[in-house]
Design a protein around this motif. Structure first.
Motif, mmCIF file in Angstrom:
data_model
loop_
_atom_site.group_PDB
_atom_site.id
_atom_site.type_symbol
_atom_site.label_atom_id
_atom_site.label_comp_id
_atom_site.label_asym_id
_atom_site.label_seq_id
_atom_site.Cartn_x
_atom_site.Cartn_y
_atom_site.Cartn_z
ATOM 1 N N GLU A 98 0.825 -1.210 0.000
ATOM 2 C CA GLU A 98 0.000 0.000 0.000
ATOM 3 C C GLU A 98 0.859 1.259 0.000
ATOM 4 O OE1 GLU A 98 -3.145 2.000 3.053
ATOM 5 O OE2 GLU A 98 -3.332 -0.147 2.696
ATOM 6 N N SER A 99 1.919 1.255 0.817
ATOM 7 C CA SER A 99 2.788 2.435 0.854
ATOM 8 C C SER A 99 3.534 2.606 -0.468
ATOM 9 C CB SER A 99 3.771 2.343 2.022
ATOM 10 O OG SER A 99 4.697 1.298 1.826
ATOM 11 N N VAL A 100 3.946 1.502 -1.078
ATOM 12 C CA VAL A 100 4.635 1.578 -2.374
ATOM 13 C C VAL A 100 3.684 2.138 -3.435
ATOM 14 C CG1 VAL A 100 5.579 0.149 -4.241
ATOM 15 C CG2 VAL A 100 6.351 -0.206 -1.908
ATOM 16 N N VAL A 101 2.428 1.699 -3.390
ATOM 17 C CA VAL A 101 1.446 2.208 -4.353
ATOM 18 C C VAL A 101 1.248 3.706 -4.136
ATOM 19 C CG1 VAL A 101 -1.005 2.133 -4.968
ATOM 20 C CG2 VAL A 101 0.280 0.016 -4.730
ATOM 21 N N LYS A 102 1.157 4.124 -2.873
ATOM 22 C CA LYS A 102 1.001 5.550 -2.582
ATOM 23 C C LYS A 102 2.191 6.347 -3.094
ATOM 24 C CE LYS A 102 -1.967 5.300 1.496
ATOM 25 N NZ LYS A 102 -2.037 5.530 2.947
ATOM 26 N N VAL A 103 3.393 5.837 -2.833
ATOM 27 C CA VAL A 103 4.607 6.533 -3.290
ATOM 28 C C VAL A 103 4.631 6.600 -4.814
ATOM 29 C CG1 VAL A 103 7.120 6.326 -3.416
ATOM 30 C CG2 VAL A 103 5.964 6.025 -1.227
ATOM 31 N N ALA A 104 4.264 5.486 -5.460
ATOM 32 C CA ALA A 104 4.258 5.461 -6.925
ATOM 33 C C ALA A 104 3.239 6.455 -7.473
ATOM 34 C CB ALA A 104 3.941 4.050 -7.431
ATOM 35 N N LYS A 105 2.062 6.509 -6.857
ATOM 36 C CA LYS A 105 1.056 7.470 -7.307
ATOM 37 C C LYS A 105 1.552 8.894 -7.102
ATOM 38 C CE LYS A 105 -3.151 4.751 -6.768
ATOM 39 N NZ LYS A 105 -4.425 4.621 -6.046
ATOM 40 N N GLN A 106 2.196 9.130 -5.955
ATOM 41 C CA GLN A 106 2.723 10.476 -5.672
ATOM 42 C C GLN A 106 3.785 10.860 -6.703
ATOM 43 O OE1 GLN A 106 1.638 12.697 -3.468
ATOM 44 N NE2 GLN A 106 3.089 14.150 -4.274
ATOM 45 N N LYS A 107 4.674 9.906 -7.008
ATOM 46 C CA LYS A 107 5.714 10.191 -8.005
ATOM 47 C C LYS A 107 5.094 10.436 -9.371
ATOM 48 C CE LYS A 107 9.745 8.234 -5.903
ATOM 49 N NZ LYS A 107 11.035 7.679 -6.138
ATOM 50 N N ALA A 108 4.083 9.630 -9.712
ATOM 51 C CA ALA A 108 3.405 9.816 -10.998
ATOM 52 C C ALA A 108 2.745 11.192 -11.036
ATOM 53 C CB ALA A 108 2.363 8.714 -11.216
ATOM 54 N N ASP A 109 2.093 11.570 -9.940
ATOM 55 C CA ASP A 109 1.471 12.896 -9.884
ATOM 56 C C ASP A 109 2.523 13.996 -10.012
ATOM 57 O OD1 ASP A 109 -0.976 11.701 -9.601
ATOM 58 O OD2 ASP A 109 -1.124 12.024 -7.418
ATOM 59 N N ASP A 110 3.668 13.797 -9.330
ATOM 60 C CA ASP A 110 4.752 14.781 -9.427
ATOM 61 C C ASP A 110 5.263 14.895 -10.857
ATOM 62 O OD1 ASP A 110 4.515 15.201 -6.729
ATOM 63 O OD2 ASP A 110 6.299 14.026 -6.174
#
Length: 183
Positions: A98-110
């Motif tokens: 879940e944390s990896v998915v959140k980080v990946a989404k955050q990076k994608a958003d960035d």
């Protein structure tokens, strides 16, 4: 009295029978004593050791059963603890995922945000460059129009045009063009 007579008769009958067989009272007593000695001897030589051996075997069996019960209990505890550890590991893996998915989404958003910012900056720069180019082209056209207007006016009028006449003609032409473009 009848008892005494019958006992004596029974005893004499037994005595006659033993005599016929060649057995005496003394041999019977000796055989009984030998049987008792043999029984006692067998009791101490065989029965007691066998009984002791059986008791020791029972103790060994009880000890083995106790060890098996302890091992079974230990196996149950290990199984329970391994299931608990496995459950915790699954929960931890889910949390990590879940944390990896959140980080990946955050990076994608960035990345998307950066790309949008760069695209906007590029569009703004391009629009600025186009405005500058448009202004240069308009200034060049105005200069060319002014030069052409002066040349045409000199030929039409046949005389030289003063700076004042030149400025007035340019302004009039520019007004006409602006009105045509806005229409």
């Amino acid at each position: 009295m009848f008892d005494i007579i019958s006992e004596t008769m029974i005893l004499s009958a037994f005595t006659d029978m033993f005599d016929r067989m060649g057995i005496s009272w003394s041999s019977i007593v000796l055989h009984l004593i030998a049987l008792i000695i043999l029984t006692v001897g067998l009791y101490f030589l065989l029965f007691k050791p066998v009984k002791k051996m059986i008791r020791e075997r029972q103790e060994k069996v009880k000890k083995i059963e106790k060890e098996n019960a302890d091992l079974n209990e230990e196996v149950k505890e290990l199984k329970s603890s391994s299931e608990k550890v496995l459950s915790e590991a699954k929960k931890e893996a889910a949390a990590i995922h879940e944390s990896v998915v959140k980080v990946a989404k955050q990076k994608a958003d960035d990345i998307v945000g950066d790309a949008r910012a760069k695209a906007k900056a590029l569009i703004d720069r391009t629009e600025t460059e186009m405005d500058e180019e448009r202004k240069k082209l308009q200034a060049d056209m105005e200069k060319q129009v002014a030069d052409v207007s002066v040349a045409v006016a000199e030929k039409v009028i046949g005389r030289g045009i003063t700076k004042e006449d030149n400025r007035r003609l340019i302004e009039d032409c520019l007004k006409e063009w602006s009105e045509k473009e806005n229409v």
